[in-house]
Enzyme design. Sequence first.
Site, PDB file in Angstrom:
ATOM      1  N   GLU A 114     -50.030 -22.333 -20.279  1.00  0.00           N
ATOM      2  CA  GLU A 114     -51.328 -23.051 -20.300  1.00  0.00           C
ATOM      3  C   GLU A 114     -51.279 -24.322 -19.449  1.00  0.00           C
ATOM      4  O   GLU A 114     -52.314 -24.812 -18.997  1.00  0.00           O
ATOM      5  CB  GLU A 114     -51.698 -23.415 -21.750  1.00  0.00           C
ATOM      6  CG  GLU A 114     -52.070 -22.209 -22.593  1.00  0.00           C
ATOM      7  CD  GLU A 114     -52.386 -22.553 -24.053  1.00  0.00           C
ATOM      8  OE1 GLU A 114     -52.979 -21.711 -24.730  1.00  0.00           O
ATOM      9  OE2 GLU A 114     -52.034 -23.662 -24.527  1.00  0.00           O
ATOM     10  N   HIS A 156     -54.362 -28.465 -26.922  1.00  0.00           N
ATOM     11  CA  HIS A 156     -55.590 -28.031 -27.620  1.00  0.00           C
ATOM     12  C   HIS A 156     -55.260 -27.285 -28.922  1.00  0.00           C
ATOM     13  O   HIS A 156     -55.819 -26.233 -29.217  1.00  0.00           O
ATOM     14  CB  HIS A 156     -56.476 -27.188 -26.685  1.00  0.00           C
ATOM     15  CG  HIS A 156     -55.878 -25.900 -26.214  1.00  0.00           C
ATOM     16  ND1 HIS A 156     -56.177 -25.338 -24.994  1.00  0.00           N
ATOM     17  CD2 HIS A 156     -55.018 -25.039 -26.805  1.00  0.00           C
ATOM     18  CE1 HIS A 156     -55.531 -24.200 -24.861  1.00  0.00           C
ATOM     19  NE2 HIS A 156     -54.825 -23.990 -25.945  1.00  0.00           N
ATOM     20  N   HIS A 215     -44.805 -24.356 -25.985  1.00  0.00           N
ATOM     21  CA  HIS A 215     -44.911 -23.664 -27.262  1.00  0.00           C
ATOM     22  C   HIS A 215     -44.869 -22.165 -27.035  1.00  0.00           C
ATOM     23  O   HIS A 215     -45.240 -21.679 -25.971  1.00  0.00           O
ATOM     24  CB  HIS A 215     -46.139 -24.070 -28.087  1.00  0.00           C
ATOM     25  CG  HIS A 215     -47.498 -23.803 -27.510  1.00  0.00           C
ATOM     26  ND1 HIS A 215     -47.931 -24.266 -26.305  1.00  0.00           N
ATOM     27  CD2 HIS A 215     -48.560 -23.118 -28.025  1.00  0.00           C
ATOM     28  CE1 HIS A 215     -49.199 -23.897 -26.099  1.00  0.00           C
ATOM     29  NE2 HIS A 215     -49.598 -23.187 -27.120  1.00  0.00           N
ATOM     30  N   HIS A 269     -59.242 -17.886 -25.897  1.00  0.00           N
ATOM     31  CA  HIS A 269     -58.195 -17.124 -26.578  1.00  0.00           C
ATOM     32  C   HIS A 269     -58.811 -15.861 -27.165  1.00  0.00           C
ATOM     33  O   HIS A 269     -58.839 -15.680 -28.384  1.00  0.00           O
ATOM     34  CB  HIS A 269     -57.535 -17.968 -27.665  1.00  0.00           C
ATOM     35  CG  HIS A 269     -56.923 -19.257 -27.190  1.00  0.00           C
ATOM     36  ND1 HIS A 269     -57.673 -20.334 -26.808  1.00  0.00           N
ATOM     37  CD2 HIS A 269     -55.633 -19.624 -27.022  1.00  0.00           C
ATOM     38  CE1 HIS A 269     -56.864 -21.333 -26.440  1.00  0.00           C
ATOM     39  NE2 HIS A 269     -55.633 -20.917 -26.553  1.00  0.00           N
TER      40      HIS A 269
HETATM   41  C1  DHB Z   1     -51.281 -23.339 -31.287  1.00  0.00           C
HETATM   42  C2  DHB Z   1     -51.362 -23.869 -30.000  1.00  0.00           C
HETATM   43  C3  DHB Z   1     -52.243 -23.330 -29.077  1.00  0.00           C
HETATM   44  O1  DHB Z   1     -52.351 -23.772 -27.789  1.00  0.00           O
HETATM   45  C4  DHB Z   1     -53.067 -22.295 -29.425  1.00  0.00           C
HETATM   46  O2  DHB Z   1     -53.939 -21.838 -28.512  1.00  0.00           O
HETATM   47  C5  DHB Z   1     -52.999 -21.749 -30.706  1.00  0.00           C
HETATM   48  C6  DHB Z   1     -52.101 -22.282 -31.640  1.00  0.00           C
HETATM   49  C7  DHB Z   1     -50.361 -23.904 -32.303  1.00  0.00           C
HETATM   50  O3  DHB Z   1     -49.502 -24.724 -31.973  1.00  0.00           O
HETATM   51  O4  DHB Z   1     -50.493 -23.554 -33.477  1.00  0.00           O
HETATM   52 FE    FE Z   2     -53.793 -22.248 -26.517  1.00  0.00          FE
END
Ligand code: DHB
Ligand code: FE
Length: 285
Positions: free
Chosen positions: A240, A12, A193, A59
């Site tokens: 997540e 997302h 990530h 978030h």
């Molecule tokens: C990014 C990925 C995410 O899941 C998020 O909530 C905010 C930023 C990103 O890769 O920039």
């Molecule tokens: Fe996220």
Amino acid sequence: MAEIVGGVGSSHVPAVGAAIDKKQQQEHYWAPFFEKLEPIRDWMDGVRPDVCIVVYNDHASAFSLELIPTFALGVASEFLPADEGYGPRPVPPLQGHPELAWHLAESLILDAFDITIVNNMPVDHGCTVPLSVLFGNPTEWPCSIIPLCVNVIQYPPPTGRRCFDLGKSIKRSIDSYLGDERVVIVGTGGMSHQLQGERAGLINAEFDLAFLDRLVSEPDSQADMAHIEYLREAGSEGIELIMWLVMRGALDLEVREVHRAHHVPTSNTSNGLIVLENLVAGNSL
Ligand code: DHB
Ligand code: FE
């Protein structure tokens, strides 16, 4: 009887939403990613769900750190895109399905999942970006949407096992609903990530592909993966991925993998997409 006709896992990433909103899909950076979405959008077009249950995390847009529900179910008739600091995304409001959502609330809570019932919840990129990934930029979303928000922001989030079991309870609830709605359940977030700290920028594509394999064929053992393992292997935001287990729990033990797309990177993220269908009806976990 209502029916779950498929499950989707989708990252997302906010930048993906921005690329769609700004019509940048053909640009050099984005074209190779968006090409991979076409079969998934075709699948959605063919399945034509009446309802999508979108399992996502907020978030700190709807809920601040003052109030952190572990599981929060949106029962409203409408959900507006949240303002995440630069104005709400220019996407249509989500039309809810209060009748099915209240049925879900009742059956999940009576099944011992202590769900927070939410009548008013702006939805941020966690929910709206997967919708854009699946549907592009229509003037209105082609189905009702029931947002189900999971805390993965503030320790302690629920376990993967709890998420998997919640999915099973969602399946039982849908099976017992007297409408004829066709439901797609979407698990969002991930893949690997990390947006902060010493390891910011971490991507572990090998872990992500193995996660997809286990999600399809060994979901029960994937459900036992500890939080620390997600953090170690997939970074702080890789947690997540437990939301994909809600989706997987709502499907049968035997599934068919209809589509998989994986693209590295989009923004800071290893971007994953998977579409699963039940092999046979009535073969519940
Ligand atoms: C990014 C990925 C995410 O899941 C998020 O909530 C905010 C930023 C990103 O890769 O920039
Ligand atoms: Fe996220």
